[in-house]
Design a protein around this motif. Structure first.
Motif, PDB file in Angstrom:
ATOM      1  N   ASP A 214       0.822  -1.169  -0.140  1.00 60.19           N
ATOM      2  CA  ASP A 214      -0.209   0.101  -0.044  1.00 60.19           C
ATOM      3  C   ASP A 214       0.902   1.372   0.057  1.00 60.19           C
ATOM      4  N   MET A 215       1.929   1.311   0.859  1.00 62.75           N
ATOM      5  CA  MET A 215       2.853   2.445   0.832  1.00 62.75           C
ATOM      6  C   MET A 215       3.485   2.668  -0.596  1.00 62.75           C
ATOM      7  N   ARG A 216       3.960   1.671  -1.059  1.00 63.56           N
ATOM      8  CA  ARG A 216       4.816   1.706  -2.309  1.00 63.56           C
ATOM      9  C   ARG A 216       3.688   2.260  -3.264  1.00 63.56           C
ATOM     10  N   ILE A 247       8.644  -3.624   8.520  1.00 60.81           N
ATOM     11  CA  ILE A 247       7.464  -4.243   7.597  1.00 60.81           C
ATOM     12  C   ILE A 247       7.114  -3.025   6.730  1.00 60.81           C
ATOM     13  N   LEU A 248       6.978  -1.830   7.358  1.00 58.14           N
ATOM     14  CA  LEU A 248       6.218  -0.866   6.587  1.00 58.14           C
ATOM     15  C   LEU A 248       7.309   0.274   6.316  1.00 58.14           C
ATOM     16  N   PRO A 249       8.599   0.117   5.663  1.00 62.12           N
ATOM     17  CA  PRO A 249       9.478   0.872   5.566  1.00 62.12           C
ATOM     18  C   PRO A 249       9.228   2.358   4.721  1.00 62.12           C
ATOM     19  N   LEU A 254       3.037   6.397  10.888  1.00 64.89           N
ATOM     20  CA  LEU A 254       2.475   5.170  11.403  1.00 64.89           C
ATOM     21  C   LEU A 254       1.737   5.368  12.540  1.00 64.89           C
ATOM     22  N   VAL A 255       0.455   4.793  12.431  1.00 66.87           N
ATOM     23  CA  VAL A 255      -0.617   4.819  13.513  1.00 66.87           C
ATOM     24  C   VAL A 255      -0.976   3.528  14.015  1.00 66.87           C
ATOM     25  N   GLN A 256      -1.244   3.213  15.345  1.00 67.10           N
ATOM     26  CA  GLN A 256      -1.698   2.075  15.779  1.00 67.10           C
ATOM     27  C   GLN A 256      -3.597   1.905  15.382  1.00 67.10           C
TER      28      GLN A 256
END
Length: 268
Positions: A214-216, A247-249, A254-256
């Motif tokens: 998703d991030m990429r 994991i999400l570089p 980032l949020v919980q």
């Protein structure tokens, strides 16, 4: 333009694009149920043919984490179940049947049978649960006039069903499944298509997801910000299994959970 308020700063945006599984819906509740049913059927169907699927290979097959009784309790955010298309999953399973001695045609028929059984189980039980704080956040987005869309590795028809089961379909102007795009995640196609249909530029859209795919995808499309939902993981560092930053570089933020996000409606 409304502002998205996050622990790491604010972002003026016109739209938010959400992944579905693990981002809107609790991943294990839905896909853990589906995978347990599918793998159980798969194992039994093989046994009826005199074949044995090694139990120790189950977790690595789709990227699931199992407890001592074999129940699925978590998932690999960078594994095929989290990031792959349904066609990817079916190909992986067909390959396993072929490796065990079935013809490719027989393996395809077996996988299709298991898929129909698992899909029917989902339709009966509808095991969908929202992430903490999601419904309040969607209400705030709707009140602010932010456009909302879903961009998912699932197929569009299934995604529409899952959103309806949870009662949140009407929040989204656009739902884009991987069947509508030439390329799925991590490529930008779904974000670009969603933004076109919403009538906004990617630079005015935030993307929220739970995998680095998703991030990429967000970065490749030129979205304003890529926000990673870590669930129970520590957004500042480490969960019980791995460093979330690994994991999400490619996440900008980032949020919980959605309890850490809010919307500020700027005066005209």
């Amino acid at each position: 333009m409304p502002e998205l308020i996050t622990p790491q700063g604010n972002q003026s945006i016109s739209a938010i694009l959400f992944d579905k599984d693990g981002t809107l819906l609790q991943f294990v509740s839905l896909w853990g149920s589906w995978s347990e049913c599918f793998l159980g059927q798969f194992t039994r169907q093989l046994q009826q043919r005199g074949l044995e699927f090694p139990a120790q290979h189950r977790p690595s097959l789709l990227g699931t984490i199992h407890d001592a009784e074999g129940r699925i309790t978590d998932y690999d955010r960078n594994g095929p179940l989290a990031m792959g298309t349904m066609s990817d999953l079916y190909a992986i399973l067909c390959w396993q049947g072929y490796l065990l001695g079935l013809s490719w045609a027989e393996s395809m028929e077996l996988v299709d049978h298991c898929r129909r059984e698992a899909d029917a189980m989902l339709e009966r039980s509808r095991p969908v649960l929202p992430l903490p704080g999601l419904l309040r956040f969607l209400d705030d987005c709707a009140a602010s006039g932010i456009l909302l869309a879903v961009v998912t590795a699932d197929e569009t028809a299934a995604a529409e069903n899952h959103l309806r089961w949870l009662g949140i379909r009407d929040y989204f102007s656009v739902v884009i499944g991987t069947d509508q795009a030439e390329r799925g995640k991590p490529f930008p196609d779904m974000v670009l298509l969603a933004c076109t249909r919403l009538g906004v530029q990617p630079a005015a859209a935030a993307v929220i997801g739970d995998t680095n795919g998703d991030m990429r995808m967000s970065k490749a499309a030129g979205a304003a910000v890529a926000i990673g939902i870590t669930g129970e993981a520590d957004a500042a560092g480490v969960d019980s299994d791995a460093d979330v930053g690994v994991i999400l570089p490619d996440a900008d933020i980032l949020v919980q959970s959605y309890t850490e996000l809010s919307i500020r409606r700027n005066a005209r």
